[in-house]
Scaffold this active site. Structure first.
Site, PDB file in Angstrom:
ATOM      1  N   TYR A  36      -3.942   3.917   3.309  1.00  0.00           N
ATOM      2  CA  TYR A  36      -4.231   5.355   3.373  1.00  0.00           C
ATOM      3  C   TYR A  36      -3.100   6.154   2.730  1.00  0.00           C
ATOM      4  CZ  TYR A  36      -5.449   9.926   5.176  1.00  0.00           C
ATOM      5  OH  TYR A  36      -5.801  11.242   5.265  1.00  0.00           O
TER       6      TYR A  36
ATOM      7  N   SER B  39      -1.905  -1.846   6.505  1.00  0.00           N
ATOM      8  CA  SER B  39      -1.763  -0.449   6.899  1.00  0.00           C
ATOM      9  C   SER B  39      -3.100   0.073   7.414  1.00  0.00           C
ATOM     10  CB  SER B  39      -1.224   0.371   5.725  1.00  0.00           C
ATOM     11  OG  SER B  39      -0.745   1.618   6.160  1.00  0.00           O
TER      12      SER B  39
ATOM     13  N   ASP C  54       9.945  -1.151   9.117  1.00  0.00           N
ATOM     14  CA  ASP C  54       8.832  -0.247   8.803  1.00  0.00           C
ATOM     15  C   ASP C  54       9.026   1.086   9.524  1.00  0.00           C
ATOM     16  OD1 ASP C  54       6.350   0.986   8.348  1.00  0.00           O
ATOM     17  OD2 ASP C  54       5.264  -0.919   8.486  1.00  0.00           O
TER      18      ASP C  54
ATOM     19  N   HIS D  33       7.479  -0.721   4.991  1.00  0.00           N
ATOM     20  CA  HIS D  33       6.052  -0.561   4.711  1.00  0.00           C
ATOM     21  C   HIS D  33       5.858  -0.694   3.199  1.00  0.00           C
ATOM     22  CE1 HIS D  33       2.309   0.568   6.745  1.00  0.00           C
ATOM     23  NE2 HIS D  33       1.972   1.224   5.641  1.00  0.00           N
TER      24      HIS D  33
END
Length: 322
Positions: A92, A183, A274, A303
């Site tokens: 996203y 994710s 992350d 991430h």
């Protein structure tokens, strides 16, 4: 900052904070039944990319819950016999990866279907109609209304329809259907496993999003991917008196809530640095899984692309490949 041994022990025991609604299973049984009542309306057409002897590239179009026209890339390997399948979900905000990148699974003998989430960066249509804020990301789209009208509720119903379509496509081995996502794609992948347990056999999930919303808010991690929580609180619940109710509603789409329904084998990856989907949100989900599972930890990664996790997919998905 590296995670200390003590912090790792705490993460391995963390159960999450966001409440799972008491009627969660019944809620989703109703939503699945609604999706199953929809007539299938789909087509596959050759994609506008060069073809190769070893792979057929197709555009898959279908109608979703709200009548939206939805799109997925469909790759089908050449060769005799039915092919195993990987359902792949993207992060996203974004869209499906390139045909070139998705072709890696074809090289392993898999067919692949990759969905463009509605209203994000791809070709799937979002017809809207969500009550409340829509300005700050899809995780709060519809939060001002009935939980059944949340963006991700509709998305997971659309994926239920897609899974019904999978059963109608020729040349697929329905005994070897897998899921892969990172994710947002990891969250969507786990929900897909939970709601389509009779179809999915294995899932590779990397740093899943949409998890432990109240824990994110209370720790002050509601920035970046989770920023919608802070905006919703400021705009619609300035004194915090309504927090219990809107976190209850979010419980219907919290990845943590879906974990107990996952039955397939899961390969789970976490970068301990992350700061987009903080490790506590991921460990809460992993700790709640009751299925066969393996957790791969990457202390120096955040991430981001983790090549070691990609390489682990070869053996994990290869268990059932032709």
């Amino acid at each position: 900052m590296p995670v200390t041994p003590q912090q790792l022990c705490e993460l391995e025991a963390y159960a999450g904070t966001n409440p799972i609604p008491a009627d969660f299973d019944a809620f989703w049984a109703e939503r699945v039944a609604e999706a199953d009542e929809r007539p299938l309306d789909f087509e596959t057409v050759p994609a506008d990319v060069p073809s190769f002897d070893g792979c057929e590239y197709l555009d898959l179009w279908f109608r979703g819950m709200a009548g939206a026209r939805l799109y997925a890339k469909y790759l089908r390997p050449a060769g005799p016999g039915p092919a195993p399948l990987v359902l792949q979900f993207h992060g996203y905000p974004g869209r499906t990866r390139s045909w070139f990148e998705h072709s890696s699974f074809v090289g392993m003998g898999f067919a692949g279907i990759a969905l463009d989430n509605p209203g994000q960066g791809g070709r799937s249509e979002d017809v809207g109609g969500f009550r409340g804020a829509t300005v700050s990301g899809h995780l709060i789209a519809g939060l001002g209304g009935d939980p059944k009208d949340l963006y991700y509720v509709r998305l997971y119903q659309d994926i239920r329809i897609l899974c019904r379509i999978v059963r109608e496509l020729p040349g697929l081995d329905l005994d070897d259907v897998c899921v892969y996502g990172g994710s947002q794609g990891g969250a969507v992948g786990l929900a897909t496993c939970a709601l389509n347990g009779d179809l999915i056999r294995r899932a590779a999930i990397l740093y899943p999003f949409l998890s432990d919303f109240r824990g994110v808010w209370e720790r002050g991690d509601d920035v970046s991917a989770y920023e919608g929580l802070r905006y919703f609180s400021r705009w619609f619940d300035a004194d915090g008196s309504g927090a219990d109710e809107w976190f209850r509603r979010l419980g219907y789409i919290d990845t943590l809530s879906f974990a107990h329904l996952v039955r397939c084998e899961v390969l789970f990856g976490t970068g301990l640095a992350d700061d987009v989907c903080p490790p506590p949100t991921q460990f809460a989900v992993y700790n709640a899984l009751r299925c066969p599972k393996t957790h791969l930890l990457y202390p120096d990664f955040g991430h981001e692309a983790i090549q070691a996790f990609d390489d682990a997919l070869l053996g994990f998905f290869g268990k059932g490949a032709r």
